[in-house]
Design a protein around this motif. Structure first.
Motif, PDB file in Angstrom:
ATOM      1  N   THR A   3       2.802   4.766   3.854  1.00  0.00           N
ATOM      2  CA  THR A   3       2.614   3.389   3.396  1.00  0.00           C
ATOM      3  C   THR A   3       1.751   2.638   4.405  1.00  0.00           C
ATOM      4  OG1 THR A   3       4.623   2.600   4.525  1.00  0.00           O
ATOM      5  CG2 THR A   3       4.850   3.371   2.254  1.00  0.00           C
ATOM      6  N   TYR A   4       0.967   1.703   3.890  1.00  0.00           N
ATOM      7  CA  TYR A   4       0.102   0.887   4.740  1.00  0.00           C
ATOM      8  C   TYR A   4       0.217  -0.578   4.327  1.00  0.00           C
ATOM      9  CZ  TYR A   4      -2.253   5.278   5.998  1.00  0.00           C
ATOM     10  OH  TYR A   4      -2.530   6.540   6.438  1.00  0.00           O
ATOM     11  N   THR A  31      -7.447  -0.696  -0.990  1.00  0.00           N
ATOM     12  CA  THR A  31      -6.257  -0.067  -1.568  1.00  0.00           C
ATOM     13  C   THR A  31      -6.625   1.198  -2.328  1.00  0.00           C
ATOM     14  OG1 THR A  31      -5.081  -2.173  -1.755  1.00  0.00           O
ATOM     15  CG2 THR A  31      -4.362  -0.393  -3.199  1.00  0.00           C
ATOM     16  N   LEU A  34      -7.616   3.898   0.138  1.00  0.00           N
ATOM     17  CA  LEU A  34      -6.472   4.449   0.869  1.00  0.00           C
ATOM     18  C   LEU A  34      -5.669   5.395  -0.001  1.00  0.00           C
ATOM     19  CD1 LEU A  34      -5.238   1.396   2.964  1.00  0.00           C
ATOM     20  CD2 LEU A  34      -5.852   3.652   3.859  1.00  0.00           C
ATOM     21  N   ALA A  39      -2.440   7.850   0.522  1.00  0.00           N
ATOM     22  CA  ALA A  39      -1.406   6.832   0.715  1.00  0.00           C
ATOM     23  C   ALA A  39      -0.518   6.736  -0.516  1.00  0.00           C
ATOM     24  CB  ALA A  39      -2.042   5.476   1.002  1.00  0.00           C
ATOM     25  N   VAL A  42       0.354   0.971  -0.776  1.00  0.00           N
ATOM     26  CA  VAL A  42      -0.494   0.060  -0.005  1.00  0.00           C
ATOM     27  C   VAL A  42      -0.115  -1.355  -0.370  1.00  0.00           C
ATOM     28  CG1 VAL A  42      -2.832  -0.658   0.576  1.00  0.00           C
ATOM     29  CG2 VAL A  42      -2.386   1.739  -0.028  1.00  0.00           C
ATOM     30  N   ALA A 175     -10.572   1.746   4.868  1.00  0.00           N
ATOM     31  CA  ALA A 175      -9.536   2.740   4.570  1.00  0.00           C
ATOM     32  C   ALA A 175      -9.632   3.936   5.506  1.00  0.00           C
ATOM     33  CB  ALA A 175      -9.666   3.195   3.112  1.00  0.00           C
TER      34      ALA A 175
END
Length: 206
Positions: A3-4, A31, A34, A39, A42, A175
């Motif tokens: 997760t970011y 997003t 990523l 990911a 996000v 990203a």
């Protein structure tokens, strides 16, 4: 699960704001990129600086943020990446934008990936990103994405302007910086505990 969190700071003065719109589109591009890096989640957190204008002035005068501003500052400095977008006034960033970064603790943005953006009425101010925003972020020791995105009034709604392509490219660069950055993890005090024998020796003065 990867997760970011991306903090999207915009210093537009009006609502709706083209500055906020650019920040939102950059956040969406980052997003999507990523997710291409694997990911799972996000989270883009919008920060409208105008909502904290009075608190920022008080912080400058007193040296202390109120609780709401402190929470915002912690969100920005604790994010995995940062999007920073300002309107251009008199060929540079706005005073409100600068004040926001003035109250961030020294070193708090060191190494943080940052994507820069700016908006203005004419393309003549597009170099403000390179001669104003980049030096500011360099002083704060942030890691700035190569592509900055400037959006003039005529860029919106024009496919020929290349704005959409610049946003996609910049989002991809942010990203890549975020995904390639080692997360700052606090050491676990229980991961390598002090051996019991050493504790006994310390207690006995041996």
């Amino acid at each position: 699960m990867t997760t970011y969190t991306i903090a999207a700071v915009s210093a537009g003065l009006s609502q709706p704001s083209s500055t906020r719109l650019l920040a939102d589109r950059l956040g969406a591009a980052a997003t999507a990129a990523l997710r291409g890096h694997g990911a799972d989640d996000v989270r883009v957190v919008p920060v409208d600086v105008r909502d904290h204008a009075h608190a920022l002035t008080d912080n400058v005068l007193t040296g202390f943020p109120n609780s709401a501003l402190r929470e915002v500052l912690e969100t920005v400095t604790g994010a995995d990446g940062l999007i920073a977008v300002t309107p251009v006034f008199n060929a540079s960033y706005s005073g409100l934008f600068k004040t926001f970064f003035d109250v961030i603790e020294p070193g708090a943005l060191e190494g943080v990936p940052v994507l820069l953006g700016a908006t203005g009425g004419t393309a003549r101010h597009s170099l403000a990103i390179d001669f104003a925003l980049r030096p500011l972020m360099a002083y704060l020791r942030a890691t700035v994405a190569p592509t900055g995105v400037y959006a003039a009034s005529e860029d919106w709604g024009s496919e020929e302007s290349g704005l959409a392509a610049r946003i996609e490219r910049a989002g991809g660069e942010l990203a890549a910086l975020v995904a390639g950055r080692a997360p700052a993890v606090a050491p676990d005090p229980y991961e390598q505990p002090t051996p019991f024998e050493q504790l006994l020796r310390s207690a006995s003065g041996a």
